[in-house]
Design a protein around this motif. Structure first.
Motif, mmCIF file in Angstrom:
data_model
loop_
_atom_site.group_PDB
_atom_site.id
_atom_site.type_symbol
_atom_site.label_atom_id
_atom_site.label_comp_id
_atom_site.label_asym_id
_atom_site.label_seq_id
_atom_site.Cartn_x
_atom_site.Cartn_y
_atom_site.Cartn_z
ATOM 1 N N LEU A 178 0.821 -1.201 0.000
ATOM 2 C CA LEU A 178 0.000 0.000 0.000
ATOM 3 C C LEU A 178 0.861 1.259 0.000
ATOM 4 C CD1 LEU A 178 -2.636 -0.985 2.731
ATOM 5 C CD2 LEU A 178 -2.721 -1.451 0.271
ATOM 6 N N ASP A 179 0.306 2.333 -0.592
ATOM 7 C CA ASP A 179 1.019 3.609 -0.549
ATOM 8 C C ASP A 179 0.683 4.327 0.756
ATOM 9 O OD1 ASP A 179 -1.492 4.794 -0.810
ATOM 10 O OD2 ASP A 179 -1.227 5.295 -2.933
ATOM 11 N N ALA A 211 1.645 -3.223 -9.530
ATOM 12 C CA ALA A 211 2.734 -4.202 -9.573
ATOM 13 C C ALA A 211 4.032 -3.519 -9.973
ATOM 14 C CB ALA A 211 2.400 -5.316 -10.557
ATOM 15 N N GLY A 212 5.075 -3.780 -9.176
ATOM 16 C CA GLY A 212 6.376 -3.175 -9.432
ATOM 17 C C GLY A 212 6.622 -1.898 -8.678
ATOM 18 N N GLY A 227 -7.815 -2.498 8.687
ATOM 19 C CA GLY A 227 -8.046 -3.812 8.095
ATOM 20 C C GLY A 227 -6.786 -4.573 7.747
ATOM 21 N N TYR A 228 -5.641 -4.011 8.119
ATOM 22 C CA TYR A 228 -4.368 -4.640 7.769
ATOM 23 C C TYR A 228 -3.417 -4.654 8.962
ATOM 24 C CZ TYR A 228 -5.860 -4.006 2.928
ATOM 25 O OH TYR A 228 -6.559 -4.050 1.750
ATOM 26 N N TYR A 229 -2.561 -5.643 8.990
ATOM 27 C CA TYR A 229 -1.434 -5.705 9.926
ATOM 28 C C TYR A 229 -0.240 -5.044 9.247
ATOM 29 C CZ TYR A 229 2.744 -7.865 12.032
ATOM 30 O OH TYR A 229 3.982 -8.094 12.589
ATOM 31 N N LEU A 230 0.368 -4.069 9.902
ATOM 32 C CA LEU A 230 1.518 -3.357 9.354
ATOM 33 C C LEU A 230 2.796 -4.099 9.715
ATOM 34 C CD1 LEU A 230 2.595 -0.767 7.933
ATOM 35 C CD2 LEU A 230 2.737 0.264 10.220
ATOM 36 N N THR A 231 3.512 -4.603 8.712
ATOM 37 C CA THR A 231 4.732 -5.358 8.981
ATOM 38 C C THR A 231 5.900 -4.468 9.365
ATOM 39 O OG1 THR A 231 5.587 -5.305 6.698
ATOM 40 C CG2 THR A 231 4.007 -7.062 7.256
ATOM 41 N N GLY A 232 5.861 -3.201 8.956
ATOM 42 C CA GLY A 232 6.992 -2.315 9.198
ATOM 43 C C GLY A 232 8.052 -2.391 8.130
ATOM 44 N N ASP A 233 7.852 -3.284 7.154
ATOM 45 C CA ASP A 233 8.801 -3.420 6.053
ATOM 46 C C ASP A 233 8.222 -2.822 4.774
ATOM 47 O OD1 ASP A 233 11.257 -4.820 6.894
ATOM 48 O OD2 ASP A 233 9.874 -6.381 7.532
ATOM 49 N N GLY A 234 9.114 -2.352 3.930
ATOM 50 C CA GLY A 234 8.709 -1.830 2.636
ATOM 51 C C GLY A 234 9.190 -2.736 1.528
ATOM 52 N N GLY A 235 8.513 -2.666 0.387
ATOM 53 C CA GLY A 235 8.922 -3.494 -0.742
ATOM 54 C C GLY A 235 7.921 -3.425 -1.858
ATOM 55 N N LEU A 236 7.898 -4.471 -2.684
ATOM 56 C CA LEU A 236 7.010 -4.478 -3.839
ATOM 57 C C LEU A 236 6.603 -5.908 -4.183
ATOM 58 C CD1 LEU A 236 8.670 -5.486 -6.688
ATOM 59 C CD2 LEU A 236 9.935 -3.420 -6.098
ATOM 60 N N LEU A 237 5.473 -5.992 -4.869
ATOM 61 C CA LEU A 237 5.028 -7.231 -5.502
ATOM 62 C C LEU A 237 5.176 -7.036 -7.003
ATOM 63 C CD1 LEU A 237 1.806 -7.932 -3.410
ATOM 64 C CD2 LEU A 237 3.710 -9.543 -3.655
ATOM 65 N N ASP A 238 5.949 -7.910 -7.660
ATOM 66 C CA ASP A 238 6.164 -7.714 -9.091
ATOM 67 C C ASP A 238 5.011 -8.305 -9.901
ATOM 68 O OD1 ASP A 238 6.610 -10.478 -9.357
ATOM 69 O OD2 ASP A 238 8.790 -10.284 -9.333
ATOM 70 N N LEU A 257 7.305 -11.344 -4.056
ATOM 71 C CA LEU A 257 7.503 -10.276 -3.085
ATOM 72 C C LEU A 257 8.980 -9.927 -2.985
ATOM 73 C CD1 LEU A 257 6.235 -8.460 -0.846
ATOM 74 C CD2 LEU A 257 6.684 -10.333 0.754
ATOM 75 N N HIS A 258 9.282 -8.644 -3.012
ATOM 76 C CA HIS A 258 10.641 -8.136 -2.831
ATOM 77 C C HIS A 258 10.638 -7.259 -1.587
ATOM 78 C CE1 HIS A 258 11.923 -9.148 -7.084
ATOM 79 N NE2 HIS A 258 10.611 -9.217 -7.161
ATOM 80 N N VAL A 259 11.314 -7.696 -0.544
ATOM 81 C CA VAL A 259 11.377 -6.950 0.712
ATOM 82 C C VAL A 259 12.657 -6.124 0.702
ATOM 83 C CG1 VAL A 259 11.387 -7.101 3.227
ATOM 84 C CG2 VAL A 259 10.133 -8.795 1.886
#
Length: 632
Positions: free
Chosen positions: A427-428, A436-437, A473-484, A489-491
């Motif tokens: 999410l932004d 994606a990306g 509605g979401y659990y925040l992992t604290g990590d950033g990344g992307l889904l291609d 998943l790229h963390v």
């Protein structure tokens, strides 16, 4: 072998049916009434109304089914030379005896017991004895300083402390009891007693009236039976670092955790009962809880406890030597350990000297695994190398190439795809899905699957604030990344590991990946430093492989050029330092946050989790210069 896509889709579309099916593998003293209850918490409570016992799942059911002579635990100590194999029947007897001693001293379900021990069989016995009685264990990493131990004692208020007299590190004995004494002197809470395992390498002076000798007290105690507990009864509290400086006590329930771990053992790691599984970690970390103790034992595997280091005890072949000696089928360690081995053996020649015929795969987690390290391991081992991602909070993998399902193509730099049960989104800042990306915050759609944290110990408000308020509605992992575009998943690192260069948001992970791809680089770290013009610019700290003797000026120029080519001129990467070592925690994570604070002109205390304080001291002048120059 199940198809990954359909398995994952089914777990998201019908979580109740999916997890109800996998819960049948457990022995239920009382059947659960509801698979998933979201009425009390948006994260969900699993298998409410049911009763189980974690020790029964780990030991008794194997003995009762006729597998008591199977080896449950192999202890291999590079520090003492000891090698010991313990069967399921033998381990159950030891656990029942200690549990009987504890029970006779009044320990009942719900009581807390703090465990402060190194990687030795008695630590596993202590954990399982607590589980047998329904007592909640709080394991503290062996060798933590007095302040860290004290905060955990006051937070959990244990009735009993189980400790060893010492731990062993290369070239030194770490005396635990003096540290425990210092901790208790700082605490408002005092336990009823401390049971001390005297190790011959460092026997300790016991405090009369408080300390009891394990080997004198426990033998001969009447064995205790397993005590059924409710499905959501806390199995343990495990503390992880908090942004306030106060450790957060992650609370893990019992039944959901056992269901998730048993599923992950076959679906993620591809192992079967009787296989040998080695998580080269410490019981004080979540990996130790999940994949040194409860996961392998609940699944009927042999688990390996290794007391030593990947290099220096005695050399960089130790991982392969131990794996060959015990016929390890799956090895799980940190990327940091592999980078340390790679640094000593850049051409990957050492594995060939050991019979690794039983080894099917190497799993990495705990720190970003750069593509060069993965490629080195794949060349050296000629076996699948799986970089997967999870957290102390989740308790088991969130994303992985699931070898027990349908193995997928490897994408170096990616932790592969979401594990069944986890609905992963990016999410932004406004909470909208990122295309994606595109990069953003990695979140998990609620409810969470079984096995994840239930709350924080005595701090449910803090749990909600830290994990559930960032995006509704979401659990925040604290990590950033992307889904291609392929769903991989790229963390790229913690959300705060983002550099804002003249308004351009760049991940430190992207820059580290470019640096790590240079053939002379063993490992690296990138942190932001202040810049009068651009706001922030990246600073690179690079450790070279053993044997690299090139002039540093030329090498630095190559590294700067590589980042410019791979990431772009927008990174403004000009500040690159060749260093001897990087400061790390004892679990192998690079202390980027501490280095960032020093480079910002702060004077943070040396973290209690640091492996070697001298490494940070060596780097302080370089980091201070960055602070003084404003990044210039």
């Amino acid at each position: 072998m199940p198809d990954y896509a359909s398995e994952h889709r089914r777990s998201i579309d019908d979580p109740v049916g999916f997890w109800s099916e996998h819960a049948r593998a457990l022995h239920w003293y009382r059947p659960f009434e509801q698979v998933l209850d979201t009425s009390r918490s948006p994260t969900g409570r699993w298998f409410t109304g049911g009763q189980v016992n974690a020790c029964h799942e780990a030991l008794d059911r194997h003995v009762e089914s006729g597998a008591g002579e199977r080896v449950a635990l192999v202890y291999d100590s590079a520090m003492t030379g000891a090698i010991e194999s313990i069967t399921y029947a033998q381990l159950r007897a030891q656990v029942a005896e200690l549990a009987g001693w504890m029970q006779a001293r009044g320990i009942v379900a719900g009581d807390r017991v703090l465990i402060y021990m190194p990687v030795i069989p008695e630590a596993v016995v202590a954990m399982l004895a607590c589980a047998r009685l329904g007592a909640i264990h709080a394991v503290v990493f062996g060798g933590f300083g007095a302040r860290e131990v004290a905060t955990r004692i006051d937070d959990t208020e244990p009735r009993l402390i189980l400790a060893a007299s010492c731990g062993l590190e290369p070239g030194r004995v770490v005396e635990y009891l003096p540290l425990l004494n210092q901790a208790l002197a700082q605490c408002r809470h005092q336990p009823q007693a401390c049971l001390i395992l005297q190790r011959p390498q460092g026997p300790a002076a016991l405090t009369p009236g408080r300390d009891l000798d394990w080997r004198r007290e426990v033998p001969g105690s009447p064995p205790a039976a397993c005590v059924p507990v409710d499905a959501n009864h806390p199995l343990y509290v495990l503390h992880t670092s908090g942004t306030t400086g106060r450790p957060k006590g992650i609370v893990r329930d019992t039944a959901g955790y056992l269901v998730a771990l048993r599923y992950s053992m076959h679906a993620v790691y591809g192992v079967a009962p009787g296989d040998v599984f080695w998580a080269a970690s410490d019981i004080g970390w979540v990996v130790g809880h999940s994949y040194m103790v409860y996961g392998p034992l609940a699944h009927g595997c042999t688990t390996v406890l290794y007391e030593g280091k990947p290099v220096g005890t005695p050399d960089a072949a130790q991982l392969w030597r131990v794996a060959a000696r015990h016929g390890v089928n799956v090895l799980f360690t940190a990327p940091t350990a592999i980078r340390a081995v790679k640094r000593e053996d850049p051409r990957g020649e050492l594995p060939a000297a050991h019979d690794l015929g039983a080894l099917r795969a190497l799993f990495l987690a705990g720190e970003r695994a750069d593509p060069d390290t993965i490629a080195w391991a794949q060349r050296s081992l000629a076996r699948p190398v799986v970089d997967h991602w999870w957290q102390t909070e989740t308790g088991w993998p969130v994303a992985a190439n699931c070898l027990g399902l349908e193995p997928l193509p490897v994408k170096p730099g990616s932790v592969s795809v979401p594990v069944p049960g986890f609905d992963v989104r990016v999410l932004d800042e406004q909470g909208l899905p990122v295309a994606a990306g595109g990069t953003g915050s990695i979140v998990l759609k609620l409810p969470l699957p079984p096995g994840c944290l239930a709350t924080l110990w005595r701090d449910h408000e803090g749990f909600v604030a830290a994990y559930l308020t960032g995006f509704t509605g979401y659990y925040l992992t604290g990590d950033g990344g992307l889904l291609d575009t392929d769903g991989y998943l790229h963390v790229m690192g913690r959300i705060d590991d983002v550099i804002n260069v003249a308004g351009h948001r760049l991940s430190t992970g992207e820059i580290e990946q470019a640096l790590a791809s240079h053939p002379d680089v063993a490992e690296c770290a990138v942190i932001p430093v202040a810049d009068a013009i651009k706001g922030q610019v990246p600073m690179g700290l690079v450790v070279l492989k053993v044997g690299v003797t090139r002039p540093q000026d030329g090498l630095r120029a190559e590294l700067i050029a590589r980042v410019r080519d791979d990431v772009g001129p927008v990174a403004a990467f000009r500040d690159c330092h060749i260093v001897a070592r990087l400061p790390k925690t004892r679990s192998g994570k690079v202390l980027r946050g501490t280095m960032r604070r020093i480079a910002a002109g702060e004077n943070p205390a040396t973290p209690a989790t640091i492996d070697d304080p001298l490494v940070l001291d060596e780097l302080r002048p370089t980091l201070r210069r960055a602070a003084d120059s404003g990044g210039g």
